[in-house]
Design a protein around this motif. Structure first.
Motif, PDB file in Angstrom:
ATOM      1  N   ARG A  15      -3.196   3.965   3.151  1.00 31.70           N
ATOM      2  CA  ARG A  15      -2.506   3.767   4.434  1.00 31.70           C
ATOM      3  C   ARG A  15      -2.832   4.895   5.412  1.00 31.70           C
ATOM      4  NH1 ARG A  15      -0.962  -0.488   7.218  1.00 31.70           N
ATOM      5  NH2 ARG A  15       0.843  -0.125   8.533  1.00 31.70           N
ATOM      6  N   ASP A  39      -2.767  16.880   1.528  1.00 26.96           N
ATOM      7  CA  ASP A  39      -2.476  16.025   0.384  1.00 26.96           C
ATOM      8  C   ASP A  39      -2.365  16.917  -0.846  1.00 26.96           C
ATOM      9  OD1 ASP A  39      -3.083  12.673  -0.106  1.00 26.96           O
ATOM     10  OD2 ASP A  39      -2.703  13.976  -1.818  1.00 26.96           O
ATOM     11  N   ARG A  44      -8.715  13.685  -3.009  1.00 15.18           N
ATOM     12  CA  ARG A  44      -8.491  12.445  -2.249  1.00 15.18           C
ATOM     13  C   ARG A  44      -8.596  12.726  -0.742  1.00 15.18           C
ATOM     14  NH1 ARG A  44      -3.847  10.756  -4.370  1.00 15.18           N
ATOM     15  NH2 ARG A  44      -5.012   9.840  -6.071  1.00 15.18           N
ATOM     16  N   ASP A  80       7.099   7.330  -0.896  1.00 17.79           N
ATOM     17  CA  ASP A  80       8.373   7.189  -0.171  1.00 17.79           C
ATOM     18  C   ASP A  80       9.392   8.305  -0.468  1.00 17.79           C
ATOM     19  OD1 ASP A  80       7.097   4.805   0.366  1.00 17.79           O
ATOM     20  OD2 ASP A  80       8.491   3.567  -0.772  1.00 17.79           O
ATOM     21  N   HIS A  83       9.051  11.503   1.583  1.00 13.36           N
ATOM     22  CA  HIS A  83       9.004  11.518   3.059  1.00 13.36           C
ATOM     23  C   HIS A  83       9.963  12.553   3.649  1.00 13.36           C
ATOM     24  CE1 HIS A  83       7.386   7.079   3.517  1.00 13.36           C
ATOM     25  NE2 HIS A  83       6.552   7.871   2.901  1.00 13.36           N
ATOM     26  N   GLU A 100       5.853   6.715   7.946  1.00 17.41           N
ATOM     27  CA  GLU A 100       5.670   5.371   7.397  1.00 17.41           C
ATOM     28  C   GLU A 100       7.012   4.907   6.832  1.00 17.41           C
ATOM     29  OE1 GLU A 100       4.238   2.793   7.284  1.00 17.41           O
ATOM     30  OE2 GLU A 100       2.271   3.176   8.077  1.00 17.41           O
ATOM     31  N   LYS A 101       7.159   3.600   6.774  1.00 21.91           N
ATOM     32  CA  LYS A 101       8.356   3.033   6.179  1.00 21.91           C
ATOM     33  C   LYS A 101       8.248   3.096   4.664  1.00 21.91           C
ATOM     34  CE  LYS A 101       7.392  -0.042   4.063  1.00 21.91           C
ATOM     35  NZ  LYS A 101       6.485  -0.308   2.900  1.00 21.91           N
ATOM     36  N   ARG A 171       1.493   0.560  -9.347  1.00 23.79           N
ATOM     37  CA  ARG A 171       1.527   1.948  -8.858  1.00 23.79           C
ATOM     38  C   ARG A 171       2.914   2.561  -8.963  1.00 23.79           C
ATOM     39  NH1 ARG A 171      -0.616   2.039  -3.097  1.00 23.79           N
ATOM     40  NH2 ARG A 171       0.125  -0.064  -2.738  1.00 23.79           N
ATOM     41  N   TRP A 172       3.152   3.659  -8.240  1.00 23.94           N
ATOM     42  CA  TRP A 172       4.424   4.398  -8.297  1.00 23.94           C
ATOM     43  C   TRP A 172       5.599   3.571  -7.806  1.00 23.94           C
ATOM     44  CZ3 TRP A 172       6.039   4.498  -3.309  1.00 23.94           C
ATOM     45  CH2 TRP A 172       5.087   4.589  -2.293  1.00 23.94           C
ATOM     46  N   HIS A 185      11.722  -0.226  -0.595  1.00 14.82           N
ATOM     47  CA  HIS A 185      10.321  -0.047  -0.181  1.00 14.82           C
ATOM     48  C   HIS A 185       9.816  -1.195   0.689  1.00 14.82           C
ATOM     49  CE1 HIS A 185       6.116   1.033  -0.262  1.00 14.82           C
ATOM     50  NE2 HIS A 185       5.899  -0.255  -0.457  1.00 14.82           N
ATOM     51  N   TYR A 250      -9.373   6.662  -5.045  1.00 17.61           N
ATOM     52  CA  TYR A 250      -8.464   6.748  -6.189  1.00 17.61           C
ATOM     53  C   TYR A 250      -9.128   7.018  -7.541  1.00 17.61           C
ATOM     54  CZ  TYR A 250      -4.990   5.050  -2.898  1.00 17.61           C
ATOM     55  OH  TYR A 250      -4.148   4.938  -1.817  1.00 17.61           O
ATOM     56  N   TYR A 259      -3.090   9.706 -11.014  1.00 16.94           N
ATOM     57  CA  TYR A 259      -2.628   8.523 -10.267  1.00 16.94           C
ATOM     58  C   TYR A 259      -3.734   7.477 -10.281  1.00 16.94           C
ATOM     59  CZ  TYR A 259      -1.337   5.838  -5.998  1.00 16.94           C
ATOM     60  OH  TYR A 259      -1.044   4.853  -5.089  1.00 16.94           O
ATOM     61  N   HIS A 351      -0.449  -7.001   9.782  1.00 19.36           N
ATOM     62  CA  HIS A 351       0.953  -7.356  10.010  1.00 19.36           C
ATOM     63  C   HIS A 351       1.127  -8.245  11.238  1.00 19.36           C
ATOM     64  CE1 HIS A 351       0.927  -3.838   7.375  1.00 19.36           C
ATOM     65  NE2 HIS A 351       1.924  -4.430   6.785  1.00 19.36           N
TER      66      HIS A 351
HETATM   67  N1  LIG Z   1       4.024  -0.069   7.411  1.00 13.08           N
HETATM   68  C1  LIG Z   1       3.411  -0.736   6.447  1.00 13.08           C
HETATM   69  O1  LIG Z   1       3.355  -1.921   6.536  1.00 13.08           O
HETATM   70  C2  LIG Z   1       2.830   0.009   5.264  1.00 13.08           C
HETATM   71  C3  LIG Z   1       1.761  -0.512   4.548  1.00 13.08           C
HETATM   72  C4  LIG Z   1       1.251   0.229   3.467  1.00 13.08           C
HETATM   73  C5  LIG Z   1       1.832   1.434   3.121  1.00 13.08           C
HETATM   74  N2  LIG Z   1       2.888   1.902   3.836  1.00 13.08           N
HETATM   75  C6  LIG Z   1       3.542   3.188   3.484  1.00 13.08           C
HETATM   76  O2  LIG Z   1       2.611   4.247   3.584  1.00 13.08           O
HETATM   77  C7  LIG Z   1       2.905   5.262   2.621  1.00 13.08           C
HETATM   78  C8  LIG Z   1       1.642   5.570   1.831  1.00 13.08           C
HETATM   79  O3  LIG Z   1       1.195   4.407   1.169  1.00 13.08           O
HETATM   80  P1  LIG Z   1      -0.178   4.426   0.304  1.00 13.08           P
HETATM   81  O4  LIG Z   1      -0.349   3.054  -0.226  1.00 13.08           O
HETATM   82  O5  LIG Z   1      -1.264   5.026   1.073  1.00 13.08           O
HETATM   83  O6  LIG Z   1       0.280   5.412  -0.875  1.00 13.08           O
HETATM   84  P2  LIG Z   1      -0.605   6.286  -1.874  1.00 13.08           P
HETATM   85  O7  LIG Z   1       0.287   6.690  -2.983  1.00 13.08           O
HETATM   86  O8  LIG Z   1      -1.842   5.571  -2.245  1.00 13.08           O
HETATM   87  O9  LIG Z   1      -0.994   7.577  -1.030  1.00 13.08           O
HETATM   88  C9  LIG Z   1      -0.076   8.595  -0.808  1.00 13.08           C
HETATM   89  C10 LIG Z   1      -0.777   9.930  -0.789  1.00 13.08           C
HETATM   90  O10 LIG Z   1       0.199  10.942  -0.550  1.00 13.08           O
HETATM   91  C11 LIG Z   1      -0.052  12.046  -1.399  1.00 13.08           C
HETATM   92  N3  LIG Z   1       1.218  12.761  -1.571  1.00 13.08           N
HETATM   93  C12 LIG Z   1       2.305  12.366  -2.281  1.00 13.08           C
HETATM   94  N4  LIG Z   1       3.307  13.253  -2.116  1.00 13.08           N
HETATM   95  C13 LIG Z   1       2.851  14.202  -1.291  1.00 13.08           C
HETATM   96  C14 LIG Z   1       3.418  15.384  -0.731  1.00 13.08           C
HETATM   97  N5  LIG Z   1       4.671  15.734  -0.993  1.00 13.08           N
HETATM   98  N6  LIG Z   1       2.658  16.132   0.113  1.00 13.08           N
HETATM   99  C15 LIG Z   1       1.379  15.775   0.389  1.00 13.08           C
HETATM  100  N7  LIG Z   1       0.788  14.671  -0.112  1.00 13.08           N
HETATM  101  C16 LIG Z   1       1.515  13.907  -0.934  1.00 13.08           C
HETATM  102  C17 LIG Z   1      -0.626  11.452  -2.671  1.00 13.08           C
HETATM  103  O11 LIG Z   1      -1.383  12.382  -3.389  1.00 13.08           O
HETATM  104  C18 LIG Z   1      -1.460  10.289  -2.105  1.00 13.08           C
HETATM  105  O12 LIG Z   1      -2.770  10.706  -1.847  1.00 13.08           O
HETATM  106  C19 LIG Z   1       4.074   4.719   1.784  1.00 13.08           C
HETATM  107  O13 LIG Z   1       5.280   5.267   2.220  1.00 13.08           O
HETATM  108  C20 LIG Z   1       4.070   3.228   2.070  1.00 13.08           C
HETATM  109  O14 LIG Z   1       5.344   2.648   2.017  1.00 13.08           O
HETATM  110  C21 LIG Z   1       3.376   1.216   4.902  1.00 13.08           C
END
Ligand SMILES: NC(=O)c1ccc[n+]([C@@H]2O[C@H](COP(=O)([O-])OP(=O)(O)OC[C@H]3O[C@@H](n4cnc5c(N)ncnc54)[C@H](O)[C@@H]3O)[C@@H](O)[C@H]2O)c1
Length: 419
Positions: A15, A39, A44, A80, A83, A100-101, A171-172, A185, A250, A259, A351
């Motif tokens: 994302r 990150d 990554r 999440d 955040h 992000e939500k 995933r998580w 979520h 990944y 992960y 979306h």
């Molecule tokens: N608005 C939407 O429609 C939509 C769509 C997809 C994802 N999202 C949101 O986006 C966010 C990310 O989703 P994703 O699929 O990319 O997740 P992901 O887990 O693949 O990526 C998250 C990244 O954050 C890093 N991370 C985790 N905790 C951290 C911290 N404390 N500090 C720094 N880095 C940290 C992880 O190492 C990872 O690389 C989520 O909250 C998800 O809900 C929203």
């Protein structure tokens, strides 16, 4: 010329890398400039920056990033449950935030965020992109016009298919501790849409939910698809190698943090429900029947607003085993007066076209927000509280008031004075 907003991206998963990374670098370069990536997994982040074609500093330590780079804006794309920590630190360091939500996952974390926003005077936007879908805007306009009279109830059913739905179980997200369950979520989008459409707050939620398909309910299991001995017989076998970006972000980086992007959807310890229904009573008297299913042959939703003078109905799909016309149909029915069929063309972008409109609203200064699509921390909080109440109700078997989730100590007044 307007000064560009200097932003830091925190969380360089899919994302962050796409929606708030490469897209902004390529298409919002007049408004924003990426100055750093953070990150916990720097491999990554390196892969992410390579994909974006940028050369910016990469940090593992967010405090250091804030101290050195002093960004104007922090965009939060981490897991999440993390955040809140990022949001609070960013605001304390003087940055505005786009999260992000879901905004976060627990009532205590919501309180921390609202408190930081109040103390620092910084602004938090929550990325509720579905509000910006052209169909959602049209429905909101119709509701505002009063054409179906006052709304008395809503039918709202969301369907995730065997690809997107299953992805949450790889995933998580599959663990309540990380995601708050899909009631938080995923349903944060849906509860937010309801709150926005109805212009009201949820008051009480009564829900049922169970794990019926994934997790320990599955017929076979392994650790992850790539190494699984059932790959030839499992319907949910997923080859991330077929997606070059997923593989790059990944696969090798999993050696750093463990992960993996293709964990088994049938892992025994998965603890979130996959089949959820909820009834929500709103402060303005509207009653909602809601459901979320995660292993369907369709990806989309059905929504209907039942009013004193008529009904607005829409069925909208993102994936379905038939061909859809190049527009979505909204049915507007006035009691005793037939039906008006309103066609809204499909828009490109994620979306239902909401992603691009959301980014314009958040990043281009001075856009008109007639429909109040821009969502702040109050909206983020309300939708999460509704999800927490739904999960609690499904676990306890009794209806749960939002005020009980929020806690009696502070009442809801904190929320009442939040934008
Ligand atoms: N608005 C939407 O429609 C939509 C769509 C997809 C994802 N999202 C949101 O986006 C966010 C990310 O989703 P994703 O699929 O990319 O997740 P992901 O887990 O693949 O990526 C998250 C990244 O954050 C890093 N991370 C985790 N905790 C951290 C911290 N404390 N500090 C720094 N880095 C940290 C992880 O190492 C990872 O690389 C989520 O909250 C998800 O809900 C929203």
């Amino acid at each position: 010329m307007l000064k560009k907003t200097r932003y830091a991206l925190v969380g360089s998963g899919h994302r962050g890398t796409t929606m708030w990374g490469r897209d902004l670098v390529e298409r919002w370069a007049g408004e924003v400039e990426l100055v750093a990536i953070c990150d916990l997994n720097t491999m990554r982040a390196e892969r992410s920056s390579r994909y974006m074609g940028v050369s910016v500093p990469i940090y593992r330590d967010f405090d250091r990033l804030l101290a050195v780079e002093k960004p104007d804006l922090v965009i939060v794309c981490t897991k999440d449950s993390t955040h809140d920590g990022v949001i609070v630190k960013a605001m304390e360091a003087g940055a505005n935030v786009i999260s992000e939500k879901p905004m976060t996952t627990t009532a205590d974390k919501i309180k921390r965020i609202l408190d930081a926003e109040r103390r620092t005077g910084k602004r938090l936007d929550v990325s509720f992109n579905y509000r910006f879908a052209p169909t959602a805007a049209k429905i909101k306009e119709l509701l505002n016009s009063g054409v179906i009279g006052s709304v008395t109830s809503v039918d709202f059913h969301w369907y995730l298919n065997t690809s997107h739905g299953a992805d949450y179980f790889r995933r998580w997200h599959a663990f309540t501790e990380n995601s708050g369950s899909l009631f938080v979520h995923k349903a944060t989008h849906h509860f937010d849409l309801l709150n926005w459409y109805l212009g009201s707050d949820p008051q009480t939620v009564s829900a049922f939910a169970d794990l019926k398909h994934y997790g320990h309910k599955g017929p076979l299991r392994g650790e992850r698809c790539r190494t699984c001995r059932h790959k030839h017989e499992c319907d949910y076998y997923f080859d991330i190698g077929k997606d070059r970006l997923l593989e790059s972000l990944y696969e090798d980086p999993s050696s750093v943090d463990g992960y993996v992007r293709d964990a088994c959807v049938f892992r025994e310890d998965i603890d979130i429900p996959d089949t959820m229904v909820a009834n929500i009573h709103y402060k303005n008297g509207v009653d909602v029947a809601y459901s979320l299913n995660t292993y369907m042959p369709i990806e989309g939703h059905h929504i209907a607003f039942n009013g004193q003078k008529g009904r607005i109905e829409m069925r909208q799909y993102e994936a379905q085993p038939w061909t859809e016309p190049p527009a979505d149909e909204i049915l507007l029915m006035r009691n005793f007066d037939g039906v008006e069929r309103i066609w809204v063309p499909h828009f490109s972008g994620g979306h239902y076209g909401g992603d691009d409109r959301l980014r314009n609203m958040l990043l281009k200064p001075g856009l008109n927000d007639e429909l109040q699509q821009r969502a702040g921390s109050r909206a983020g909080a309300m939708s999460v509280l509704c999800g927490i109440a739904a999960l609690k109700s499904s676990r306890t078997g009794v209806p749960v008031a939002i005020s009980d989730v929020w806690g009696d100590d502070q009442g809801l007044h904190l929320l009442d004075s939040t934008p």
